[in-house]
Design a protein around this motif. Structure first.
Motif, PDB file in Angstrom:
ATOM      1  N   GLY A   1       3.172  18.381  -3.545  1.00  0.00           N
ATOM      2  CA  GLY A   1       3.222  16.920  -3.588  1.00  0.00           C
ATOM      3  C   GLY A   1       1.915  16.302  -3.165  1.00  0.00           C
ATOM      4  O   GLY A   1       0.886  16.976  -3.091  1.00  0.00           O
ATOM      5  N   GLU A   2       1.976  15.055  -2.851  1.00  0.00           N
ATOM      6  CA  GLU A   2       0.770  14.300  -2.479  1.00  0.00           C
ATOM      7  C   GLU A   2       0.162  14.905  -1.219  1.00  0.00           C
ATOM      8  O   GLU A   2       0.887  15.331  -0.310  1.00  0.00           O
ATOM      9  CB  GLU A   2       1.161  12.834  -2.252  1.00  0.00           C
ATOM     10  N   VAL A   3      -1.147  14.917  -1.168  1.00  0.00           N
ATOM     11  CA  VAL A   3      -1.845  15.715  -0.152  1.00  0.00           C
ATOM     12  C   VAL A   3      -1.445  15.350   1.283  1.00  0.00           C
ATOM     13  O   VAL A   3      -1.182  16.237   2.108  1.00  0.00           O
ATOM     14  CB  VAL A   3      -3.381  15.629  -0.383  1.00  0.00           C
TER      15      VAL A   3
ATOM     16  N   PRO B   1      -7.451   6.285  -9.837  1.00  0.00           N
ATOM     17  CA  PRO B   1      -6.349   5.338 -10.042  1.00  0.00           C
ATOM     18  C   PRO B   1      -5.441   5.203  -8.828  1.00  0.00           C
ATOM     19  O   PRO B   1      -4.618   4.315  -8.761  1.00  0.00           O
ATOM     20  CB  PRO B   1      -5.577   5.943 -11.216  1.00  0.00           C
ATOM     21  N   CYS B   2      -5.544   6.124  -7.868  1.00  0.00           N
ATOM     22  CA  CYS B   2      -4.721   5.966  -6.669  1.00  0.00           C
ATOM     23  C   CYS B   2      -5.448   5.079  -5.676  1.00  0.00           C
ATOM     24  O   CYS B   2      -6.504   4.538  -5.951  1.00  0.00           O
ATOM     25  CB  CYS B   2      -4.367   7.329  -6.078  1.00  0.00           C
ATOM     26  N   ARG B   3      -4.888   4.948  -4.478  1.00  0.00           N
ATOM     27  CA  ARG B   3      -5.437   3.977  -3.528  1.00  0.00           C
ATOM     28  C   ARG B   3      -6.432   4.593  -2.547  1.00  0.00           C
ATOM     29  O   ARG B   3      -6.822   3.955  -1.584  1.00  0.00           O
ATOM     30  CB  ARG B   3      -4.280   3.332  -2.755  1.00  0.00           C
ATOM     31  N   TYR B   4      -6.817   5.824  -2.800  1.00  0.00           N
ATOM     32  CA  TYR B   4      -7.667   6.517  -1.841  1.00  0.00           C
ATOM     33  C   TYR B   4      -8.977   5.773  -1.595  1.00  0.00           C
ATOM     34  O   TYR B   4      -9.527   5.811  -0.499  1.00  0.00           O
ATOM     35  CB  TYR B   4      -7.942   7.936  -2.349  1.00  0.00           C
ATOM     36  N   GLY B   5      -9.472   5.104  -2.626  1.00  0.00           N
ATOM     37  CA  GLY B   5     -10.716   4.357  -2.492  1.00  0.00           C
ATOM     38  C   GLY B   5     -10.585   3.118  -1.617  1.00  0.00           C
ATOM     39  O   GLY B   5     -11.588   2.486  -1.266  1.00  0.00           O
ATOM     40  N   MET B   6      -9.346   2.749  -1.262  1.00  0.00           N
ATOM     41  CA  MET B   6      -9.149   1.513  -0.499  1.00  0.00           C
ATOM     42  C   MET B   6      -8.966   1.765   0.999  1.00  0.00           C
ATOM     43  O   MET B   6      -8.780   0.828   1.774  1.00  0.00           O
ATOM     44  CB  MET B   6      -7.920   0.766  -1.043  1.00  0.00           C
ATOM     45  N   TYR B   7      -8.969   3.035   1.408  1.00  0.00           N
ATOM     46  CA  TYR B   7      -8.693   3.344   2.813  1.00  0.00           C
ATOM     47  C   TYR B   7      -9.698   2.692   3.761  1.00  0.00           C
ATOM     48  O   TYR B   7      -9.332   2.113   4.774  1.00  0.00           O
ATOM     49  CB  TYR B   7      -8.715   4.864   3.028  1.00  0.00           C
ATOM     50  N   ALA B   8     -11.001   2.832   3.417  1.00  0.00           N
ATOM     51  CA  ALA B   8     -12.041   2.327   4.325  1.00  0.00           C
ATOM     52  C   ALA B   8     -11.857   0.835   4.562  1.00  0.00           C
ATOM     53  O   ALA B   8     -11.925   0.338   5.691  1.00  0.00           O
ATOM     54  CB  ALA B   8     -13.412   2.617   3.736  1.00  0.00           C
TER      55      ALA B   8
ATOM     56  N   GLY C   1      -6.764  11.291 -10.167  1.00  0.00           N
ATOM     57  CA  GLY C   1      -6.009  10.563  -9.137  1.00  0.00           C
ATOM     58  C   GLY C   1      -4.933  11.408  -8.510  1.00  0.00           C
ATOM     59  O   GLY C   1      -4.217  12.119  -9.208  1.00  0.00           O
ATOM     60  N   GLY C   2      -4.814  11.334  -7.195  1.00  0.00           N
ATOM     61  CA  GLY C   2      -3.778  12.090  -6.489  1.00  0.00           C
ATOM     62  C   GLY C   2      -3.905  13.567  -6.789  1.00  0.00           C
ATOM     63  O   GLY C   2      -4.990  14.134  -6.762  1.00  0.00           O
ATOM     64  N   GLU C   3      -2.783  14.170  -7.135  1.00  0.00           N
ATOM     65  CA  GLU C   3      -2.777  15.618  -7.373  1.00  0.00           C
ATOM     66  C   GLU C   3      -2.978  15.946  -8.844  1.00  0.00           C
ATOM     67  O   GLU C   3      -2.867  17.109  -9.237  1.00  0.00           O
ATOM     68  CB  GLU C   3      -1.467  16.231  -6.869  1.00  0.00           C
TER      69      GLU C   3
ATOM     70  N   LYS D   1       6.369  12.984  -1.949  1.00  0.00           N
ATOM     71  CA  LYS D   1       5.408  11.919  -2.245  1.00  0.00           C
ATOM     72  C   LYS D   1       5.653  10.716  -1.356  1.00  0.00           C
ATOM     73  O   LYS D   1       6.795  10.414  -1.004  1.00  0.00           O
ATOM     74  CB  LYS D   1       5.453  11.504  -3.716  1.00  0.00           C
ATOM     75  N   PRO D   2       4.600  10.048  -0.983  1.00  0.00           N
ATOM     76  CA  PRO D   2       4.791   8.897  -0.112  1.00  0.00           C
ATOM     77  C   PRO D   2       5.294   7.692  -0.898  1.00  0.00           C
ATOM     78  O   PRO D   2       5.023   7.569  -2.099  1.00  0.00           O
ATOM     79  CB  PRO D   2       3.384   8.612   0.402  1.00  0.00           C
ATOM     80  N   PHE D   3       5.992   6.846  -0.186  1.00  0.00           N
ATOM     81  CA  PHE D   3       6.433   5.592  -0.783  1.00  0.00           C
ATOM     82  C   PHE D   3       5.203   4.848  -1.336  1.00  0.00           C
ATOM     83  O   PHE D   3       4.172   4.761  -0.689  1.00  0.00           O
ATOM     84  CB  PHE D   3       7.111   4.738   0.290  1.00  0.00           C
ATOM     85  N   GLY D   4       5.325   4.356  -2.550  1.00  0.00           N
ATOM     86  CA  GLY D   4       4.246   3.549  -3.126  1.00  0.00           C
ATOM     87  C   GLY D   4       3.107   4.355  -3.714  1.00  0.00           C
ATOM     88  O   GLY D   4       2.068   3.787  -4.058  1.00  0.00           O
ATOM     89  N   CYS D   5       3.287   5.675  -3.848  1.00  0.00           N
ATOM     90  CA  CYS D   5       2.206   6.485  -4.413  1.00  0.00           C
ATOM     91  C   CYS D   5       2.188   6.339  -5.930  1.00  0.00           C
ATOM     92  O   CYS D   5       3.199   6.571  -6.581  1.00  0.00           O
ATOM     93  CB  CYS D   5       2.406   7.948  -4.031  1.00  0.00           C
ATOM     94  N   MET D   6       1.038   5.977  -6.469  1.00  0.00           N
ATOM     95  CA  MET D   6       0.982   5.776  -7.925  1.00  0.00           C
ATOM     96  C   MET D   6       0.946   7.096  -8.703  1.00  0.00           C
ATOM     97  O   MET D   6       1.799   7.327  -9.544  1.00  0.00           O
ATOM     98  CB  MET D   6      -0.203   4.881  -8.268  1.00  0.00           C
ATOM     99  N   PRO D   7      -0.023   8.000  -8.435  1.00  0.00           N
ATOM    100  CA  PRO D   7      -0.099   9.189  -9.292  1.00  0.00           C
ATOM    101  C   PRO D   7       1.095  10.128  -9.130  1.00  0.00           C
ATOM    102  O   PRO D   7       1.613  10.652 -10.113  1.00  0.00           O
ATOM    103  CB  PRO D   7      -1.372   9.890  -8.833  1.00  0.00           C
ATOM    104  N   SER D   8       1.539  10.331  -7.875  1.00  0.00           N
ATOM    105  CA  SER D   8       2.553  11.349  -7.655  1.00  0.00           C
ATOM    106  C   SER D   8       3.952  10.861  -8.046  1.00  0.00           C
ATOM    107  O   SER D   8       4.675  11.534  -8.783  1.00  0.00           O
ATOM    108  CB  SER D   8       2.516  11.790  -6.196  1.00  0.00           C
TER     109      SER D   8
ATOM    110  N   MET E   1       0.858  -1.188   0.000  1.00  0.00           N
ATOM    111  CA  MET E   1       0.000   0.000   0.000  1.00  0.00           C
ATOM    112  C   MET E   1       0.893   1.236   0.000  1.00  0.00           C
ATOM    113  O   MET E   1       2.104   1.148   0.196  1.00  0.00           O
ATOM    114  CB  MET E   1      -0.902   0.008   1.235  1.00  0.00           C
ATOM    115  N   CYS E   2       0.272   2.395  -0.181  1.00  0.00           N
ATOM    116  CA  CYS E   2       1.065   3.621  -0.121  1.00  0.00           C
ATOM    117  C   CYS E   2       1.182   4.066   1.344  1.00  0.00           C
ATOM    118  O   CYS E   2       0.422   3.636   2.202  1.00  0.00           O
ATOM    119  CB  CYS E   2       0.443   4.709  -0.991  1.00  0.00           C
ATOM    120  N   ASN E   3       2.129   4.958   1.564  1.00  0.00           N
ATOM    121  CA  ASN E   3       2.494   5.351   2.921  1.00  0.00           C
ATOM    122  C   ASN E   3       1.356   5.945   3.766  1.00  0.00           C
ATOM    123  O   ASN E   3       1.218   5.596   4.944  1.00  0.00           O
ATOM    124  CB  ASN E   3       3.615   6.383   2.797  1.00  0.00           C
ATOM    125  N   PRO E   4       0.516   6.826   3.199  1.00  0.00           N
ATOM    126  CA  PRO E   4      -0.569   7.387   4.029  1.00  0.00           C
ATOM    127  C   PRO E   4      -1.519   6.322   4.569  1.00  0.00           C
ATOM    128  O   PRO E   4      -2.074   6.482   5.653  1.00  0.00           O
ATOM    129  CB  PRO E   4      -1.310   8.325   3.069  1.00  0.00           C
ATOM    130  N   VAL E   5      -1.702   5.243   3.830  1.00  0.00           N
ATOM    131  CA  VAL E   5      -2.554   4.160   4.338  1.00  0.00           C
ATOM    132  C   VAL E   5      -1.922   3.593   5.601  1.00  0.00           C
ATOM    133  O   VAL E   5      -2.598   3.359   6.609  1.00  0.00           O
ATOM    134  CB  VAL E   5      -2.717   3.027   3.292  1.00  0.00           C
TER     135      VAL E   5
END
Ligand code: SF4
Length: 466
Positions: free
Chosen positions: A255-257, A123-130, A373-375, A397-404, A79-83
């Motif tokens: 960068g990524e939010v 396309p980023c992982r934001y939809g997978m947080y929940a 996706g992302g920014e 950008k966080p590790f594993g971030c797709m868009p950024s 997953m990306c770092n914010p997750v």
């Protein structure tokens, strides 16, 4: 003939996802909301809504490096770092409650709920947080732990049930919007005064006093009157902080939010590091990012309101775009209104809401605005816009971030080749490589200081002799 061995572990029932039971109104008083809105100032100001609406709450505090370890231990791979930061902070809180307060897992599930961010499935992982929040809770034994997801969408689908204890009501969204604008103004103040302050400790004390002043005014039921007065006083206090006159390099951070706005361990306290190293960071303005979210969706969905197949669909998308436009206009209006009282100009604050159409036009030849996706196209647009306005440009950008990391940085190489004077640095935050990342930032700051010196010597050469 070889026999095929049956697998050792067989999941007998079809996996049906994680359950997220409804928090009912009748349980409102016995449940505590655990939350963290990116960073401490936004968390502080949104607390006023929770208090006024009669909720029990617990601020989880800024994200810490150890949260990444919890997130990695309990969360999904890759997953990306914010997750990892957000789910890690959440699961750490549950485990600490269990250990320190002597509650059983069942009691914790019964008495707490988590309010976190999540979004549409771009396309980023934001939809997978929940799903991740529910997964870490389930896997750690807190079966059926309830999650509230704050989405940037204003038309919730499906609508919340009538007896839900918490709804993302218009009042909540309005308070959230005010909270991040107020936090923005204080961040603008911090970035403008702290690098020049003669006594940094005293300046930090004043900043904290101003945070509390604004918080108390916003908490007041008559905040329509108390808040402008508090902003006025806070602005004056910041302007009165004694400072030195000096030319410091100006550093823009984008960068990524999450990585950009967390202002803590999640981005190695980048802003404070830049200030301590003798440079002025340009404040990242969350209100600008919030407006971009509306702009992006409006741009994307506007054709739906024209060309959808049925009248009903066209009506739906038209309403959706109108709501986004209203949110955008409200954010801009409130930002300007609050800034009128705060008056960032009196202490040379540099926070601004840029014209999003203008930015989009700048990036259009290199990054299609429809890429979601992302920014999106923002980082590219900002690099072009700021290339001759700042001495350093950092994109985090966080590790594993797709868009950024995966998309935006690829295009940035083209932008750097067009503007070789742009002092550009891209850093990837993994949560545990602080020394190597900050040493790269030091190199950027060294070059930025050289740029300032070169500018000063040019001025001296041109100056007429007395
Ligand atoms: S923009 Fe990047 S870091 Fe942020 S949620 Fe999406 S993939 Fe993760």
């Amino acid at each position: 003939m070889t026999s095929i061995k049956a697998p050792k572990f067989v999941r007998e029932n079809q996996w049906a996802g994680h359950s997220n039971p409804l928090w009912r109104r009748r349980d409102k008083k016995k449940v505590t909301i655990l939350y963290n809105m990116f960073e401490r100032r936004k968390s502080l100001f949104i607390r006023t809504y929770l208090e006024k609406a009669g909720y029990k709450y617990r601020d989880l505090g800024d994200h810490k490096t150890e949260d990444v370890h919890y997130g990695r231990e309990w969360g999904s791979r890759m997953m990306c770092n914010p997750v990892y930061f957000t789910s890690g902070s959440f699961i750490r809180a549950l485990l600490e409650i269990e250990k320190n307060e002597g509650l059983t897992k069942e009691q914790i599930v019964d008495q707490f709920i988590f309010l976190g961010g999540g979004g549409d499935c771009t396309p980023c992982r934001y939809g997978m947080y929940a799903e991740e929040y529910m997964r870490v809770a389930d896997d750690a034994g807190f079966k059926g732990f309830r999650i509230l997801i704050l989405n940037s969408d204003l038309l919730p689908y499906p609508p919340p049930p009538k007896d839900a204890a918490f709804k993302f009501s218009t009042m909540f969204l309005f308070s959230f919007c005010m909270s991040f604008i107020l936090a923005d103004l204080m961040h603008i103040g911090e970035c403008a005064v702290l690098p020049y302050a003669t006594d940094k400790d005293a300046a930090i004390k004043t900043l904290n006093e101003c945070d509390n002043l604004i918080f108390k005014a916003f908490r007041n039921p008559f905040f329509y009157f108390t808040l402008p007065a508090a902003l006025f006083r806070a602005g004056r206090k910041l302007a009165a902080i004694p400072g030195e006159k000096k030319n410091l390099p100006l550093i823009f951070i984008t960068g990524e939010v999450f990585a950009n706005y967390a202002n803590g361990d999640a981005n190695y306290n980048l802003r404070r590091f830049i200030i301590d190293e003798g440079a002025e960071p340009l404040p990242a303005v969350f209100s600008h990012r919030a407006r971009y979210e509306c702009w992006r969706k409006k741009t994307y969905f506007y054709p739906y309101s024209k060309y959808s197949e049925t009248k009903k669909e066209r009506k739906f998308w038209k309403k959706y775009c109108n709501v986004l436009a209203a949110q955008d206009n409200t954010t801009r209006f409130l930002f300007n209104l609050f800034d009128f009282f705060f008056n960032q100009k009196q202490f040379s604050g540099k926070g601004e809401l840029l014209d999003l159409d203008m930015l989009s036009a700048l990036s259009e030849p290199y990054y299609d605005k429809a890429i979601n996706g992302g920014e999106g196209n923002m980082e590219i647009a900002e690099a072009i816009y700021y290339h001759d306005k700042v001495d350093g440009f950092i994109t985090v950008k966080p590790f594993g971030c797709m868009p950024s990391s995966g998309v935006s940085d690829g295009v940035q190489s083209k932008i750097i080749s067009m503007y070789p004077d742009l002092n550009f640095l891209s850093i990837e935050t993994s949560g545990d490589n602080e020394v190597s990342i900050l040493s790269r930032v030091s190199m950027l700051l060294f070059k930025a200081k050289q740029k300032v010196r070169a500018r000063e010597s040019q001025v001296n050469v041109k100056a007429p002799s007395p």
